[in-house]
Design a protein around this motif. Sequence first.
Motif, PDB file in Angstrom:
ATOM      1  N   MET A 178      20.688 -70.082 -57.587  1.00 62.83           N
ATOM      2  CA  MET A 178      19.295 -70.140 -57.047  1.00 62.83           C
ATOM      3  C   MET A 178      19.261 -70.678 -55.561  1.00 62.83           C
ATOM      4  O   MET A 178      19.877 -71.404 -55.041  1.00 62.83           O
ATOM      5  N   THR A 179      18.640 -69.636 -55.071  1.00 59.47           N
ATOM      6  CA  THR A 179      18.328 -69.933 -53.601  1.00 59.47           C
ATOM      7  C   THR A 179      17.037 -70.543 -53.246  1.00 59.47           C
ATOM      8  O   THR A 179      15.961 -70.078 -53.764  1.00 59.47           O
ATOM      9  N   ILE A 180      16.848 -71.736 -52.298  1.00 61.52           N
ATOM     10  CA  ILE A 180      15.809 -72.331 -52.062  1.00 61.52           C
ATOM     11  C   ILE A 180      15.284 -71.893 -50.743  1.00 61.52           C
ATOM     12  O   ILE A 180      16.069 -71.995 -49.747  1.00 61.52           O
ATOM     13  N   THR A 181      14.223 -71.583 -50.402  1.00 58.86           N
ATOM     14  CA  THR A 181      13.777 -71.153 -49.005  1.00 58.86           C
ATOM     15  C   THR A 181      12.447 -72.039 -48.812  1.00 58.86           C
ATOM     16  O   THR A 181      11.692 -72.437 -49.554  1.00 58.86           O
ATOM     17  N   THR A 182      12.494 -72.478 -47.533  1.00 56.98           N
ATOM     18  CA  THR A 182      11.372 -73.210 -46.857  1.00 56.98           C
ATOM     19  C   THR A 182      10.671 -72.482 -45.547  1.00 56.98           C
ATOM     20  O   THR A 182      11.675 -71.956 -44.902  1.00 56.98           O
ATOM     21  N   LEU A 183       9.330 -72.396 -45.893  1.00 57.10           N
ATOM     22  CA  LEU A 183       8.712 -71.809 -44.785  1.00 57.10           C
ATOM     23  C   LEU A 183       7.716 -72.683 -44.398  1.00 57.10           C
ATOM     24  O   LEU A 183       6.999 -73.486 -45.100  1.00 57.10           O
ATOM     25  N   SER A 184       7.166 -72.466 -43.368  1.00 59.71           N
ATOM     26  CA  SER A 184       6.091 -73.258 -42.806  1.00 59.71           C
ATOM     27  C   SER A 184       4.719 -72.514 -43.156  1.00 59.71           C
ATOM     28  O   SER A 184       4.694 -71.371 -43.463  1.00 59.71           O
ATOM     29  N   SER A 185       3.446 -73.361 -43.100  1.00 63.36           N
ATOM     30  CA  SER A 185       2.313 -72.641 -43.366  1.00 63.36           C
ATOM     31  C   SER A 185       2.071 -71.536 -42.566  1.00 63.36           C
ATOM     32  O   SER A 185       1.564 -70.287 -43.092  1.00 63.36           O
ATOM     33  N   ARG A 186       2.454 -71.470 -41.275  1.00 60.01           N
ATOM     34  CA  ARG A 186       2.156 -70.402 -40.527  1.00 60.01           C
ATOM     35  C   ARG A 186       3.208 -69.072 -40.660  1.00 60.01           C
ATOM     36  O   ARG A 186       2.541 -68.130 -40.856  1.00 60.01           O
ATOM     37  N   GLU A 187       4.582 -69.467 -41.133  1.00 58.99           N
ATOM     38  CA  GLU A 187       5.322 -68.380 -41.532  1.00 58.99           C
ATOM     39  C   GLU A 187       4.870 -67.784 -42.732  1.00 58.99           C
ATOM     40  O   GLU A 187       4.682 -66.389 -42.919  1.00 58.99           O
ATOM     41  N   THR A 213       5.605 -75.811 -46.210  1.00 58.21           N
ATOM     42  CA  THR A 213       5.381 -76.953 -45.376  1.00 58.21           C
ATOM     43  C   THR A 213       4.115 -77.136 -44.674  1.00 58.21           C
ATOM     44  O   THR A 213       3.689 -75.964 -44.166  1.00 58.21           O
ATOM     45  N   ASP A 214       3.315 -78.390 -44.509  1.00 63.01           N
ATOM     46  CA  ASP A 214       2.566 -78.469 -43.607  1.00 63.01           C
ATOM     47  C   ASP A 214       2.959 -79.550 -42.826  1.00 63.01           C
ATOM     48  O   ASP A 214       3.195 -80.809 -42.957  1.00 63.01           O
ATOM     49  N   ARG A 215       2.709 -79.278 -41.535  1.00 67.16           N
ATOM     50  CA  ARG A 215       3.250 -80.331 -40.616  1.00 67.16           C
ATOM     51  C   ARG A 215       4.586 -80.823 -40.728  1.00 67.16           C
ATOM     52  O   ARG A 215       4.920 -82.114 -40.685  1.00 67.16           O
ATOM     53  N   GLY A 216       5.774 -79.957 -41.368  1.00 64.89           N
ATOM     54  CA  GLY A 216       6.916 -80.415 -41.453  1.00 64.89           C
ATOM     55  C   GLY A 216       7.036 -81.139 -42.980  1.00 64.89           C
ATOM     56  O   GLY A 216       8.351 -81.437 -43.325  1.00 64.89           O
ATOM     57  N   LYS A 217       6.040 -81.403 -43.895  1.00 66.49           N
ATOM     58  CA  LYS A 217       6.361 -82.019 -45.089  1.00 66.49           C
ATOM     59  C   LYS A 217       5.919 -80.856 -46.075  1.00 66.49           C
ATOM     60  O   LYS A 217       5.166 -79.936 -46.084  1.00 66.49           O
ATOM     61  N   PRO A 218       7.024 -80.772 -47.136  1.00 63.98           N
ATOM     62  CA  PRO A 218       6.736 -79.922 -48.301  1.00 63.98           C
ATOM     63  C   PRO A 218       5.185 -79.995 -48.992  1.00 63.98           C
ATOM     64  O   PRO A 218       4.717 -81.393 -49.083  1.00 63.98           O
ATOM     65  N   ALA A 219       4.363 -79.158 -48.974  1.00 67.14           N
ATOM     66  CA  ALA A 219       2.918 -79.363 -49.483  1.00 67.14           C
ATOM     67  C   ALA A 219       2.806 -78.233 -50.785  1.00 67.14           C
ATOM     68  O   ALA A 219       1.957 -78.831 -51.561  1.00 67.14           O
ATOM     69  N   HIS A 220       3.480 -77.242 -50.754  1.00 62.05           N
ATOM     70  CA  HIS A 220       3.371 -76.003 -51.977  1.00 62.05           C
ATOM     71  C   HIS A 220       4.611 -75.638 -52.306  1.00 62.05           C
ATOM     72  O   HIS A 220       5.572 -75.456 -51.357  1.00 62.05           O
ATOM     73  N   VAL A 221       4.751 -75.027 -53.305  1.00 62.24           N
ATOM     74  CA  VAL A 221       5.921 -74.375 -53.992  1.00 62.24           C
ATOM     75  C   VAL A 221       5.414 -72.988 -54.438  1.00 62.24           C
ATOM     76  O   VAL A 221       4.336 -72.936 -55.354  1.00 62.24           O
ATOM     77  N   LEU A 222       6.147 -71.994 -54.259  1.00 62.59           N
ATOM     78  CA  LEU A 222       5.722 -70.781 -54.801  1.00 62.59           C
ATOM     79  C   LEU A 222       6.831 -70.259 -55.691  1.00 62.59           C
ATOM     80  O   LEU A 222       8.054 -70.525 -55.211  1.00 62.59           O
ATOM     81  N   LEU A 223       6.478 -69.917 -56.560  1.00 58.12           N
ATOM     82  CA  LEU A 223       7.486 -69.318 -57.980  1.00 58.12           C
ATOM     83  C   LEU A 223       7.358 -68.189 -58.245  1.00 58.12           C
ATOM     84  O   LEU A 223       5.969 -67.843 -58.373  1.00 58.12           O
ATOM     85  N   SER A 224       8.197 -67.413 -58.896  1.00 63.33           N
ATOM     86  CA  SER A 224       7.951 -66.183 -59.737  1.00 63.33           C
ATOM     87  C   SER A 224       7.214 -66.573 -61.091  1.00 63.33           C
ATOM     88  O   SER A 224       7.582 -67.796 -61.446  1.00 63.33           O
ATOM     89  N   ILE A 225       6.508 -65.620 -61.607  1.00 64.62           N
ATOM     90  CA  ILE A 225       5.924 -66.021 -62.734  1.00 64.62           C
ATOM     91  C   ILE A 225       6.868 -66.273 -63.797  1.00 64.62           C
ATOM     92  O   ILE A 225       6.671 -67.256 -64.683  1.00 64.62           O
ATOM     93  N   GLU A 226       8.014 -65.751 -63.774  1.00 58.79           N
ATOM     94  CA  GLU A 226       9.164 -65.626 -64.710  1.00 58.79           C
ATOM     95  C   GLU A 226       9.812 -67.392 -65.004  1.00 58.79           C
ATOM     96  O   GLU A 226       9.903 -67.979 -65.776  1.00 58.79           O
ATOM     97  N   GLU A 227       9.682 -67.705 -63.405  1.00 54.40           N
ATOM     98  CA  GLU A 227      10.278 -68.980 -63.415  1.00 54.40           C
ATOM     99  C   GLU A 227       9.212 -70.051 -63.707  1.00 54.40           C
ATOM    100  O   GLU A 227       9.644 -71.074 -64.293  1.00 54.40           O
TER     101      GLU A 227
END
Length: 85
Positions: free
Chosen positions: A1-10, A30-44
């Motif tokens: 499993m690969t974990i990806t981190t993106l800023s809100s802008r990205e 992330t929002d201002r460098g802090k994790p704020a949300h997580v995006l998952l596939s529906i299967e996950e």
Amino acid sequence: MTITTLSSREFNQDTSRAKKAASAGPVFITDRGKPAHVLLSIEEYQRITGKQQNIVDALGRPAGVEDIEIEFPRSREFARSVDLS
């Protein structure tokens, strides 16, 4: 499993990249460098929550219930005469 981190802008600028990354693992947004949300596939998401229902099942009547009869009494509290002239 690969974990990806993106800023809100990205995330806002390249949503398709985030969706592709979510197929390989969770995407932390992330929002201002802090994790704020997580995006998952529906299967996950379904695997984690143990839920395998679709929107029709979620909004439908419980299993075994074919007809429900409900009577709502008329409320006179807000009744008023109507002038149609």
